[in-house]
Design a protein around this motif. Sequence first.
Motif, short mmCIF file in Angstrom:
data_model
loop_
_atom_site.label_atom_id
_atom_site.label_comp_id
_atom_site.label_asym_id
_atom_site.label_seq_id
_atom_site.Cartn_x
_atom_site.Cartn_y
_atom_site.Cartn_z
N ASP A 256 -2.14 2.45 -2.74
CA ASP A 256 -1.14 2.65 -3.79
C ASP A 256 0.15 1.88 -3.50
N LEU A 257 0.56 1.88 -2.24
CA LEU A 257 1.76 1.15 -1.86
C LEU A 257 1.59 -0.36 -2.05
N GLN B 288 -0.41 -1.81 -4.23
CA GLN B 288 -0.40 -2.06 -5.66
C GLN B 288 1.03 -2.06 -6.19
N GLN B 289 1.80 -1.08 -5.75
CA GLN B 289 3.18 -0.97 -6.20
C GLN B 289 4.00 -2.18 -5.72
N LYS B 290 3.75 -2.61 -4.49
CA LYS B 290 4.46 -3.76 -3.96
C LYS B 290 4.11 -5.02 -4.74
N ASN C 296 -4.31 -5.06 -10.07
CA ASN C 296 -3.78 -4.77 -8.73
C ASN C 296 -4.60 -3.72 -7.99
N LYS D 285 3.11 -5.20 -7.85
CA LYS D 285 3.75 -5.10 -9.17
C LYS D 285 5.24 -5.41 -9.08
N ASN D 286 5.88 -4.94 -8.02
CA ASN D 286 7.31 -5.20 -7.86
C ASN D 286 7.59 -6.67 -7.59
#
Length: 116
Positions: A30-31, A33-35, A106, A37-38
Amino acid sequence: MENIEIINLWKQYDEKLEKSISLNRQIIADLQQQKAKNVLKPAKNIKLFAVIAGIIYVAFLAFLVFNSLSFEHIFFVASLSISIVITLIAIGYYIYHIKLINEIDNSESVVQIKKN
């Protein structure tokens, strides 16, 4: 009796440890994927701004072309027309890039995404 209790405690601990490892792997995924996207969000925003600015620029150039349509200004109109065409091509590529950024999945690893 004591050995069986120790084995059972050990199995319980192993189960808890496996659950913890599984949860940690999910959190890491999850981290990541979030990274990802950011990281892609600023690129998408810059391209979106460029598309909007390009459209405004093309509209301004088109206004100049339509107000300068005469034989005396033929070279000015031709150069503006070439600028409009080149800018429209760039806008098209930026829209294509935005589409590609939106289509990135992602949920997979970076290596898998690059292979596709």
